[in-house]
Design an enzyme around this catalytic site. Structure first.
Site, short mmCIF file in Angstrom:
data_model
loop_
_atom_site.label_atom_id
_atom_site.label_comp_id
_atom_site.label_asym_id
_atom_site.label_seq_id
_atom_site.Cartn_x
_atom_site.Cartn_y
_atom_site.Cartn_z
N CYS A 295 0.84 -1.21 0.00
CA CYS A 295 0.00 0.00 0.00
C CYS A 295 0.87 1.25 0.00
O CYS A 295 1.85 1.35 0.75
CB CYS A 295 -0.92 -0.01 1.23
SG CYS A 295 -2.01 1.43 1.33
N CYS B 206 -2.46 -0.28 9.37
CA CYS B 206 -1.60 -1.47 9.29
C CYS B 206 -0.25 -1.19 9.96
O CYS B 206 0.29 -0.09 9.84
CB CYS B 206 -1.34 -1.86 7.83
SG CYS B 206 -2.79 -2.46 6.95
N CYS C 241 -6.65 0.77 -0.37
CA CYS C 241 -6.62 0.05 0.89
C CYS C 241 -6.71 -1.45 0.59
O CYS C 241 -7.81 -1.98 0.37
CB CYS C 241 -7.75 0.46 1.82
SG CYS C 241 -7.65 -0.36 3.44
N GLN D 114 -17.99 -9.86 12.95
CA GLN D 114 -16.60 -10.26 12.76
C GLN D 114 -16.05 -9.59 11.51
O GLN D 114 -16.75 -9.43 10.51
CB GLN D 114 -16.50 -11.78 12.64
CG GLN D 114 -16.83 -12.53 13.92
CD GLN D 114 -15.81 -12.31 15.02
OE1 GLN D 114 -14.67 -11.93 14.79
NE2 GLN D 114 -16.23 -12.55 16.26
N PHE E 212 -22.83 -13.11 25.58
CA PHE E 212 -22.39 -11.99 24.73
C PHE E 212 -22.61 -12.42 23.28
O PHE E 212 -21.71 -12.32 22.44
CB PHE E 212 -20.93 -11.64 24.98
CG PHE E 212 -20.60 -11.37 26.43
CD1 PHE E 212 -20.82 -10.12 26.99
CD2 PHE E 212 -20.09 -12.38 27.24
CE1 PHE E 212 -20.53 -9.87 28.32
CE2 PHE E 212 -19.79 -12.15 28.57
CZ PHE E 212 -20.01 -10.90 29.12
N GLU F 242 -27.64 -11.53 25.29
CA GLU F 242 -26.99 -10.32 24.79
C GLU F 242 -27.58 -9.08 25.47
O GLU F 242 -28.79 -9.00 25.70
CB GLU F 242 -27.17 -10.21 23.28
CG GLU F 242 -26.72 -8.90 22.65
CD GLU F 242 -25.25 -8.58 22.89
OE1 GLU F 242 -24.94 -7.41 23.16
OE2 GLU F 242 -24.42 -9.52 22.82
N CYS G 202 -10.85 -11.10 21.64
CA CYS G 202 -10.08 -10.19 20.79
C CYS G 202 -8.99 -9.48 21.59
O CYS G 202 -8.37 -8.54 21.11
CB CYS G 202 -11.01 -9.16 20.14
SG CYS G 202 -11.91 -8.14 21.32
#
Length: 402
Positions: A53, A62, A136, A239, A266, A287, A359
């Site tokens: 890029c 990035c 991108c 996701q 969750f 949730e 995550c």
């Protein structure tokens, strides 16, 4: 160190993507196997590649385009395994890393601002300045293609301008949500509608200070979760890539196969709930975010799958051990902060199998200690790098009681 004493070998990558020497020196844009010279320049090694890029090194999206896939996979592996080791966790099995390919990101948040012309893109690393994005390579082509038309649309507006734009690829096309973009009067409204129509948007939502409102939505916007079309509320969590989602759901469904009943904590839109229900489990999807809960409920209503949705704040009101004891298996995918209170209740329950998606390796490792203290074993750990070329990593893990 090489035979030349004026060179230092880059041995590994730090958490934010810098190369690190044996002496602890951090060097930006260095790959494992590179040598850093006295003047700070690099002699590239076998894992150093040319970034793809033109914005790399300035754009903050990035951090690792200068390393090959071997080094990238090692980075993801080390982030996850080192988090476990930091809490003295010993997984019985660690799977190979899953890396998402380029051009796979189906959601992104961009920023736009008038600085002479319109700058539209991600922010610079460690700064608020916006990089005017001309390409991108991480974005799905459909998302990348809408960036320049959005820039031209914003350019036509007069005066000061500062907006945030969420892009999501849905079953109906590109969903665009713009915050801070006011539409006043018939002419401006028609111009926005013409833009949505011309570019065949799935939806155009505007947040003019009162939350997102759909200005254009020819048909209800949905995303496919394990083949189930689920309504997508504006700004809902999804996701980042389809293949990353598939890697995570494949792990969860394999680990929890045969569980007659599963509670999905969750649960969001139902990413794991629908996958588990399709293989025969009855799923309670819990949730706190109301729009996501209702979307999951609506998705289940359109199928014959045994998914029951529950609206409950698991931070303030976690499921208690007595409630959890009705289920042989649990899957949870909490926010980055982890799920300390809920994990504590799981640790004190009789649940046999726990699939924990995270995550944030650090918060996951802290929660994992609680499970281990509650009598669980860390049976499998699966690192996932679906944010390609980013220092952000994810993981899936399986805990078994006894």
């Amino acid at each position: 160190m090489s035979e030349d004493l004026h060179e230092e070998l880059i041995e590994r990558l730090a958490a934010r993507g810098d190369g690190v020497t044996a002496g602890g020196r951090h060097v930006a844009m260095a790959a494992p196997g590179d040598y850093v010279l006295d003047d700070g320049s690099l002699r590239h090694g076998p894992h150093h590649v040319d970034p793809v890029c033109q914005h790399y090194g300035v754009c903050g999206g990035c951090q690792l385009q200068h390393v090959d896939d071997v080094a990238l996979a090692n980075f993801v592996m080390e982030r996850v395994v080192n988090a476990a080791k930091g809490q003295k966790l010993e997984p019985e099995h660690v799977t190979p890393v899953h890396l998402s390919p380029s051009g796979a990101r189906r959601r992104a948040s961009l920023h736009g601002q008038r600085v002479g012309g319109i700058a539209l893109g991600f922010r610079e690393a460690h700064a608020h300045t916006i990089v005017d994005q001309k390409q991108c390579p991480v974005l799905a082509p459909e998302l990348e293609a809408i960036v320049d038309p959005l820039r031209r649309m914003l350019q036509r507006r007069e005066g000061k301008l500062a907006v945030d734009i969420d892009l999501t690829l849905t079953e109906q096309g590109v969903d665009v949500g713009i915050k801070g973009f006011k539409v006043e009067g018939l002419a401006e409204t028609e111009a926005a509608l013409d833009f949505a129509r011309e570019h065949k948007l799935a939806r155009l939502s505007l947040d003019q200070g009162y939350g997102p409102e759909a200005l254009w939505e020819p048909e209800p916007v949905t995303v496919s979760l394990s083949g189930v079309s689920v309504p997508l509320p504006p700004g809902a969590f999804l996701q980042a890539t389809v293949d990353g989602e598939q890697a995570l759901t494949a792990a969860v469904t394999r680990w929890l196969k045969g569980a007659g009943a599963v509670v999905d904590l969750f649960s969001g839109l139902g990413t794991f709930a629908f996958a588990l229900a399709k293989q025969g489990s009855k799923v309670l999807a819990v949730e706190a975010e109301r729009a996501a809960h209702l979307a999951c409920k609506a998705g289940a209503a359109g199928t014959q799958l045994p998914v029951l949705s529950m609206h409950r704040d698991l931070f303030r009101n976690p499921l208690l051990a007595d409630e959890l004891n009705r289920f042989p298996a649990v899957v949870l995918d909490p926010p980055r902060a982890g799920a300390k209170e809920q994990v504590g209740r799981i640790a004190g329950s009789t649940v046999q199998r726990v699939a924990y998606i995270s995550c944030n390796p650090s918060s996951w490792a802290r929660d994992a200690v609680t499970l281990i203290e509650g009598g669980y074993r860390l049976v499998e750990l699966r690192p996932v790098g679906q944010f390609r070329w980013s220092s952000h990593v994810e993981l899936a893990s399986l805990f078994i009681k006894g």
